[in-house]
Design a protein around this motif. Sequence first.
Motif, PDB file in Angstrom:
ATOM      1  N   VAL A   1       0.845  -1.193   0.000  1.00 25.37           N
ATOM      2  CA  VAL A   1       0.000   0.000   0.000  1.00 25.37           C
ATOM      3  C   VAL A   1       0.881   1.244   0.000  1.00 25.37           C
ATOM      4  O   VAL A   1       2.096   1.166   0.193  1.00 25.37           O
ATOM      5  N   ALA A   2       0.247   2.394  -0.170  1.00 25.53           N
ATOM      6  CA  ALA A   2       0.993   3.640  -0.321  1.00 25.53           C
ATOM      7  C   ALA A   2       1.503   4.194   1.000  1.00 25.53           C
ATOM      8  O   ALA A   2       2.629   4.692   1.080  1.00 25.53           O
ATOM      9  N   HIS A   3       0.662   4.126   2.054  1.00 19.83           N
ATOM     10  CA  HIS A   3       0.956   4.882   3.277  1.00 19.83           C
ATOM     11  C   HIS A   3       0.776   4.039   4.536  1.00 19.83           C
ATOM     12  O   HIS A   3      -0.070   3.149   4.562  1.00 19.83           O
ATOM     13  N   PRO A   4       1.478   4.378   5.612  1.00 14.92           N
ATOM     14  CA  PRO A   4       1.092   3.879   6.926  1.00 14.92           C
ATOM     15  C   PRO A   4      -0.377   4.236   7.184  1.00 14.92           C
ATOM     16  O   PRO A   4      -0.804   5.336   6.826  1.00 14.92           O
ATOM     17  N   ASP A   5      -1.102   3.299   7.754  1.00 12.16           N
ATOM     18  CA  ASP A   5      -2.530   3.357   8.105  1.00 12.16           C
ATOM     19  C   ASP A   5      -3.448   2.839   7.005  1.00 12.16           C
ATOM     20  O   ASP A   5      -4.612   2.537   7.257  1.00 12.16           O
TER      21      ASP A   5
END
Length: 250
Positions: free
Chosen positions: A23-27
């Motif tokens: 995925v792109a981002h933390p969270d």
Amino acid sequence: MSDTEAADLAEMPGDWRRALAVVAHPDDLEYGCAAAVASWTDAGKEVVYLLVSRGEAGIDTLAPERCGPLREREQRASAAVVGVGTVEFLDHRDGVIEYGTALRRDIAAAIRRHRPELVITLNHREGWGDGPGAPRNTPDHVAVGRAVLDAAADAGNRWIFPELAEDGLDPWDGVRWVAVAASSTPTHAVDAGPGLARAVDSLLCHRAYIEALTDQDLEEYVRGFLTETTGRTAGRFGGRPAVSFELFPR
């Protein structure tokens, strides 16, 4: 077809041992599918997280050089809650991730390194839903989701990115499915009930990020969000709260 008329969702395949979530981002995974990950690791499956960025542009009140390390720490703690011990970062710039061969190569390299049968990513389409009124997706999510779908094939082709083999990463053509979380056209689902409490705790690890989003009590906000999103799928999954995926067989 309305939500009430939509076809029932099938159970996600279970005959696999290793998964790679990109995925792109933390969270992103905690908002999307941590309850499913908790169930999978409980069953003895290995799940690895690959974050394309460190989310350094995600908190307006924190400069990127402070925000990135903070969000990395939050992500590692969050992953541990649902049984994920390996978390890697690619260091593409948050907010301006570009779809292209560089991103495909980096993801294909991770697929060759970890040799998953299942690859997981987030909604790669332009919007969060169907129709002209659907909220717009972010360019980072679109770029990463598209690149994951392509890299699953790239990883198995020795003539695409041949430099990876020169670096000791032999082709891996063992990806059997790519599962897209938060899709507006899901096909499969995982019962969220067994992993929901840990999914709440996992998302709560992103405290600094969530505090910048809401003035609501953090646990109330997180529990309410995850209960609502998993409950929305229940009508198509035998009345059980669920994490839904659009499954692309390969």
